[in-house]
Write an enzyme that holds these catalytic residues in place. Sequence first.
Site, PDB file in Angstrom:
ATOM      1  N   GLY A   6       3.728   1.594   2.563  1.00 23.99           N
ATOM      2  CA  GLY A   6       4.515   0.375   2.730  1.00 23.99           C
ATOM      3  C   GLY A   6       5.965   0.602   2.365  1.00 23.99           C
ATOM      4  O   GLY A   6       6.451   1.745   2.408  1.00 23.99           O
ATOM      5  N   ASP A   7       6.662  -0.466   1.952  1.00 18.86           N
ATOM      6  CA  ASP A   7       8.111  -0.341   1.742  1.00 18.86           C
ATOM      7  C   ASP A   7       8.476   0.640   0.624  1.00 18.86           C
ATOM      8  O   ASP A   7       9.416   1.423   0.774  1.00 18.86           O
ATOM      9  CB  ASP A   7       8.751  -1.721   1.515  1.00 18.86           C
ATOM     10  CG  ASP A   7       8.110  -2.492   0.376  1.00 18.86           C
ATOM     11  OD1 ASP A   7       7.002  -2.119  -0.052  1.00 18.86           O
ATOM     12  OD2 ASP A   7       8.715  -3.469  -0.091  1.00 18.86           O
TER      13      ASP A   7
ATOM     14  N   ILE B   7      -1.399  -4.769   4.208  1.00 16.52           N
ATOM     15  CA  ILE B   7      -2.027  -6.030   4.644  1.00 16.52           C
ATOM     16  C   ILE B   7      -0.970  -7.125   4.738  1.00 16.52           C
ATOM     17  O   ILE B   7      -1.145  -8.092   5.445  1.00 16.52           O
ATOM     18  CB  ILE B   7      -3.169  -6.485   3.697  1.00 16.52           C
ATOM     19  CG1 ILE B   7      -2.651  -6.741   2.277  1.00 16.52           C
ATOM     20  CG2 ILE B   7      -4.321  -5.511   3.708  1.00 16.52           C
ATOM     21  CD1 ILE B   7      -3.601  -7.576   1.428  1.00 16.52           C
ATOM     22  N   ASP B   8       0.161  -6.955   4.014  1.00 15.79           N
ATOM     23  CA  ASP B   8       1.168  -8.026   3.938  1.00 15.79           C
ATOM     24  C   ASP B   8       1.958  -8.205   5.239  1.00 15.79           C
ATOM     25  O   ASP B   8       2.605  -9.227   5.423  1.00 15.79           O
ATOM     26  CB  ASP B   8       2.172  -7.740   2.808  1.00 15.79           C
ATOM     27  CG  ASP B   8       1.505  -7.557   1.464  1.00 15.79           C
ATOM     28  OD1 ASP B   8       0.377  -8.056   1.290  1.00 15.79           O
ATOM     29  OD2 ASP B   8       2.097  -6.894   0.594  1.00 15.79           O
TER      30      ASP B   8
ATOM     31  N   GLY C 103      -0.534   0.361  -2.215  1.00  6.17           N
ATOM     32  CA  GLY C 103      -1.854  -0.289  -2.231  1.00  6.17           C
ATOM     33  C   GLY C 103      -2.670   0.114  -1.018  1.00  6.17           C
ATOM     34  O   GLY C 103      -2.117   0.334   0.057  1.00  6.17           O
TER      35      GLY C 103
ATOM     36  N   ARG D 205     -10.282 -27.670  -6.261  1.00  3.94           N
ATOM     37  CA  ARG D 205     -10.764 -26.362  -6.715  1.00  3.94           C
ATOM     38  C   ARG D 205      -9.917 -25.268  -6.051  1.00  3.94           C
ATOM     39  O   ARG D 205      -9.516 -25.409  -4.895  1.00  3.94           O
ATOM     40  CB  ARG D 205     -12.209 -26.119  -6.293  1.00  3.94           C
ATOM     41  CG  ARG D 205     -13.221 -27.019  -6.935  1.00  3.94           C
ATOM     42  CD  ARG D 205     -13.443 -26.679  -8.417  1.00  3.94           C
ATOM     43  NE  ARG D 205     -14.572 -27.435  -8.941  1.00  3.94           N
ATOM     44  CZ  ARG D 205     -14.531 -28.701  -9.336  1.00  3.94           C
ATOM     45  NH1 ARG D 205     -13.389 -29.373  -9.265  1.00  3.94           N
ATOM     46  NH2 ARG D 205     -15.610 -29.307  -9.791  1.00  3.94           N
TER      47      ARG D 205
HETATM   48  O1  F6P Z   1       0.994  -5.070  -0.967  1.00 11.05           O
HETATM   49  C1  F6P Z   1      -0.374  -5.308  -0.879  1.00 11.05           C
HETATM   50  C2  F6P Z   1      -0.829  -6.182  -2.023  1.00 11.05           C
HETATM   51  O2  F6P Z   1      -2.217  -6.408  -1.896  1.00 11.05           O
HETATM   52  C3  F6P Z   1      -0.075  -7.504  -2.164  1.00 11.05           C
HETATM   53  O3  F6P Z   1      -0.479  -8.454  -1.219  1.00 11.05           O
HETATM   54  C4  F6P Z   1      -0.358  -7.851  -3.597  1.00 11.05           C
HETATM   55  O4  F6P Z   1       0.651  -8.674  -4.147  1.00 11.05           O
HETATM   56  C5  F6P Z   1      -0.336  -6.501  -4.254  1.00 11.05           C
HETATM   57  O5  F6P Z   1      -0.607  -5.535  -3.262  1.00 11.05           O
HETATM   58  C6  F6P Z   1      -1.358  -6.352  -5.367  1.00 11.05           C
HETATM   59  O6  F6P Z   1      -1.173  -5.106  -5.945  1.00 11.05           O
HETATM   60  P1  F6P Z   1      -2.191  -4.498  -7.028  1.00 11.05           P
HETATM   61  O7  F6P Z   1      -3.422  -4.066  -6.297  1.00 11.05           O
HETATM   62  O8  F6P Z   1      -1.443  -3.330  -7.565  1.00 11.05           O
HETATM   63  O9  F6P Z   1      -2.459  -5.545  -8.037  1.00 11.05           O
END
Ligand code: F6P
Length: 378
Positions: free
Chosen positions: A132-133, A156-157, A16, A296
Site C-alpha cells: 500500500g502507500d 482493502i482500503d 497489512g 447495537r
Molecule cells: O490498511 C488496511 C487496514 O486494514 C485498515 O483498513 C486498518 O485501519 C488497518 O489496516 C489496521 O491495521 P492493523 O492490522 O495493523 O491493526
Amino acid sequence: MSKARSRSIAVMTGGGDCPGLNAVIRAVTKTAINKYALEVWGIQDGYLGLIENRINRLSYDDVSNILTVGGTILGTSNTADPFKFPVRCLSRGKLAPAHAGVGDKTQVKDVSNNCLQALKQRDIDALVCIGGDGTMASAARLAKKGLPIIGVPKTIDNDLYGTDVTFGFNTAVTTATDAIDKVHTTASSHHRVMIIEVMGRYAGWIALYSGVAGGADLILIPEIPYKLEKVSEYVIGRSRRGKRFSIVVVSEGAREKGCQMVVQKIVATRPDPLRLGGIGNKLAEDINRRTGLDCRAVILGHVQRGGTPTPYDRTLATNFGHTAVELLVRGVKNRMVAVKGGRLCSISLSRVAGKIRKVPRNHELIKAALAIGTSFGV
Ligand code: F6P
C-alpha cells in the site's frame, strides 16, 4: 533489467495483508519462470525480511495451489521502514533489531544499504513490491538508490493514489456486504438501530460500496463529517414512518463534524501511528442518548482482510502480477502497475509516494445513494 546480470528478481509483500496477495505472488513467479526463465526469490515478512536478509528461492511448485488462499505465503510486516529502522546497541558496536528485545538504547537508523546488499549478494537485480502507500513510499526511496522496482497496489482500503482500484477491495466489500445482509434481519426482528463499523482508514470506499450494496439507511464516511442531529433525525423519521429499524454503515475514520476521529491506540513505532476503531460504539451511545432507540454496534475488523479472494480480485491480482514482470523484462522500472479508466497501465512510484486517494464528494455512487434516499448524516 540488465542482460549482463543474473536475470533474477525478488518479490515481497508489505503492509497489512489482504485477499489476493498470493494470487499476485503466483502470477509474478509463474510468469517469470514460465515465460522468461528468470530466477525468483521471495522476501519474508516485507521490508523486515529484506533488512534482516531473509530471502529464499521460489520455485514453480512453491506457488502452486495458492490462488484461492487468503493472506500471503511470504508473510508481511507493517512496522519496518528501511529508512527509519529501530535498532539497539550490543557489545562491540554490533546492532540488533529493537524488536529482538536485546541490548540497550534504541536508535533509529537508515538501513537501506543493507537491503540493497542483501539483494546484491544473491545477484537479484530487480524487485516487485506488493503493498500500500507506506510500502510504495519506501519503494520510491529504494528506487532512487538505483534498485529497479515495480510496485503492485494492494489494500482493502482502495485508497492508493494513481490507480482506480487496488486488489483486495472487492473481497473486503463482499465480506462487509454479507455481514450487513445478516445484520439486517436481526435489526428488523428487534426493531434496533444496528451500526456496522468497517475498515478503510482515512478513506470511505469500503463503507460507501458495502453500504450501497447492503442497502444501508445511513453511510458515514471520513470525507463527509456527519452531524449527530441529522443522523438522529433520520432514524427517528424512519421509526415514525413505521420503519422500526435502521442500518448505519460507518467507516472507522468517520467523525462527527467539529470532532476528531476515534483513535483506538497510538503506536509510535508504526509508520502510521494511529490505530483507528471505536466510532461504531460511540455512535451507538450517541444515537441511543438522543433518540431512546435501542442501538447495537458490530465492528467487522480483520475479517475484512481475510478469506478467499473474489474472482474479481483473483483476476486483477493475476493481471497486476503478470504486468509487473512484463514491465521489468522490458526494462521499465520504478513504476507502479495501475488501472485507469478500465485499462492496465503504470504510474511513476515517485508520483504515488506520500499520497492517498479519498472518495470525491461528487462521486457517482454518492449521487446514486442520495437519490434513493440514503443519508450521509448531513
Ligand atoms: O490498511 C488496511 C487496514 O486494514 C485498515 O483498513 C486498518 O485501519 C488497518 O489496516 C489496521 O491495521 P492493523 O492490522 O495493523 O491493526
